[in-house]
Write an enzyme that holds these catalytic residues in place. Sequence first.
Site, PDB file in Angstrom:
ATOM      1  N   ARG A 101      -3.404   6.460 105.982  1.00 54.11           N
ATOM      2  CA  ARG A 101      -3.049   5.876 106.589  1.00 54.11           C
ATOM      3  C   ARG A 101      -1.912   5.949 107.721  1.00 54.11           C
ATOM      4  O   ARG A 101      -1.701   7.541 107.557  1.00 54.11           O
ATOM      5  CB  ARG A 101      -1.536   4.857 105.976  1.00 54.11           C
ATOM      6  N   THR A 105       2.836   4.199 111.773  1.00 55.67           N
ATOM      7  CA  THR A 105       2.076   2.378 112.532  1.00 55.67           C
ATOM      8  C   THR A 105       1.625   2.226 110.840  1.00 55.67           C
ATOM      9  O   THR A 105       2.035   0.668 110.303  1.00 55.67           O
ATOM     10  CB  THR A 105       1.500   2.234 112.921  1.00 55.67           C
ATOM     11  N   ASP A 197       1.997   9.305  95.745  1.00 57.85           N
ATOM     12  CA  ASP A 197       0.581   9.677  96.352  1.00 57.85           C
ATOM     13  C   ASP A 197      -0.020   9.937  96.215  1.00 57.85           C
ATOM     14  O   ASP A 197      -0.335  10.380  95.216  1.00 57.85           O
ATOM     15  CB  ASP A 197       0.831  10.532  97.470  1.00 57.85           C
ATOM     16  N   ASP A 200      -2.386  12.599  96.563  1.00 54.94           N
ATOM     17  CA  ASP A 200      -1.680  13.856  96.313  1.00 54.94           C
ATOM     18  C   ASP A 200      -2.069  14.568  94.776  1.00 54.94           C
ATOM     19  O   ASP A 200      -1.858  15.469  94.524  1.00 54.94           O
ATOM     20  CB  ASP A 200      -0.677  14.255  97.435  1.00 54.94           C
TER      21      ASP A 200
HETATM   22  C1  PRP Z   1      -3.632   5.471 100.170  1.00 57.70           C
HETATM   23  C2  PRP Z   1      -3.866   4.560  99.359  1.00 57.70           C
HETATM   24  C3  PRP Z   1      -4.524   3.584  99.608  1.00 57.70           C
HETATM   25  C4  PRP Z   1      -3.826   3.255 100.756  1.00 57.70           C
HETATM   26  C5  PRP Z   1      -2.809   1.908 100.626  1.00 57.70           C
HETATM   27  O1  PRP Z   1      -4.024   6.767 100.948  1.00 57.70           O
HETATM   28  O2  PRP Z   1      -5.493   5.836  98.892  1.00 57.70           O
HETATM   29  O3  PRP Z   1      -5.859   4.001 100.563  1.00 57.70           O
HETATM   30  O4  PRP Z   1      -2.776   4.313 101.165  1.00 57.70           O
HETATM   31  O5  PRP Z   1      -1.695   2.037 101.261  1.00 57.70           O
HETATM   32  P1  PRP Z   1      -2.001   0.412 102.241  1.00 57.70           P
HETATM   33  O6  PRP Z   1      -2.457  -0.733 101.270  1.00 57.70           O
HETATM   34  O7  PRP Z   1      -0.672   0.467 103.054  1.00 57.70           O
HETATM   35  O8  PRP Z   1      -3.318   0.805 103.043  1.00 57.70           O
HETATM   36  P2  PRP Z   1      -3.964   7.469 102.117  1.00 57.70           P
HETATM   37  O9  PRP Z   1      -3.866   6.628 103.245  1.00 57.70           O
HETATM   38  O10 PRP Z   1      -2.301   8.193 101.675  1.00 57.70           O
HETATM   39  O11 PRP Z   1      -5.144   8.072 102.170  1.00 57.70           O
HETATM   40  P3  PRP Z   1      -5.384   9.859 100.746  1.00 57.70           P
HETATM   41  O12 PRP Z   1      -5.996   8.808 100.264  1.00 57.70           O
HETATM   42  O13 PRP Z   1      -6.304  10.152 101.898  1.00 57.70           O
HETATM   43  O14 PRP Z   1      -3.853  10.293 100.876  1.00 57.70           O
HETATM   44  N1  URA Z   2      -0.728   4.857  99.062  1.00 60.13           N
HETATM   45  C1  URA Z   2      -0.453   5.339  98.139  1.00 60.13           C
HETATM   46  O1  URA Z   2      -0.958   6.767  97.578  1.00 60.13           O
HETATM   47  N2  URA Z   2       1.183   5.586  96.888  1.00 60.13           N
HETATM   48  C2  URA Z   2       1.566   4.292  97.839  1.00 60.13           C
HETATM   49  O2  URA Z   2       2.585   4.129  97.096  1.00 60.13           O
HETATM   50  C3  URA Z   2       1.639   4.081  98.566  1.00 60.13           C
HETATM   51  C4  URA Z   2       0.085   4.279  99.311  1.00 60.13           C
END
Ligand code: PRP
Ligand code: URA
Length: 206
Positions: A101, A105, A197, A200
């Site tokens: 994400r 945005t 997160d 993470d």
């Molecule tokens: C997180 C999570 C989802 C997304 C959810 O990933 O694992 O894929 O956010 O958010 P949304 O419903 O608002 O789209 P992130 O974008 O943090 O990427 P990452 O797993 O690489 O940390």
């Molecule tokens: N992605 C995450 O990992 N945690 C949240 O709460 C939302 C988006």
Amino acid sequence: MLNLLKHPLLTHKLTILRRRETSTKVFRETLDEIAGLMAYEITRDLPVKNITIETPLGSCDTQELAMDVVLVPVLRAGLGMVDGISNLISSARIGHIGMYRDHETLKPMTYYSKFPDNLPSAVVMVLDPMLATGGSSSDAIQVLKDNGAKTIKLVCVVGAPEGVNRIMRDHPDVQIYLAGIDEKLNENGYIVPGLGDAGDRLFGTK
Ligand code: PRP
Ligand code: URA
């Protein structure tokens, strides 16, 4: 349609994921266990076919799974759900879709995808622990549809109402599975109270 899974073990393990002090090791093990527990429900309606086999004592009319299963984790955090489910469905093939994400945005950006060639004839399960705005899951589902997938289930652990509504609006044909639904999103698009997160916490990157 939303399927909110209720089971004391699921609730107990989700509490472990939510706790701030849970270590990366325990977070990873527990997410894997939750995915395994969810596997029982998400596979409940898989089609079976009649077959006859030989046991050591004679022939037996029985059944086996009639459709391929493809698991598609959304990178990164969805990777933490693959083993728990694939351990129970050993024939499952695994695709990958990479998304993050944009922090400003909150729009998902796709940076990688690779799928097995049986998407059109398989039950495709999109795996991502978090359903926040729903943007990542919705886009991942659309990419799978564009690649021929016809039967898609979305398997998340924690969701926000915004994300559930987004998937029901964008993809009314997709079954959504959650172990918990929380109150809201904060101003940064994080689920509150949620678990933080997921990527993470799973990989120890913060
Ligand atoms: C997180 C999570 C989802 C997304 C959810 O990933 O694992 O894929 O956010 O958010 P949304 O419903 O608002 O789209 P992130 O974008 O943090 O990427 P990452 O797993 O690489 O940390
Ligand atoms: N992605 C995450 O990992 N945690 C949240 O709460 C939302 C988006």
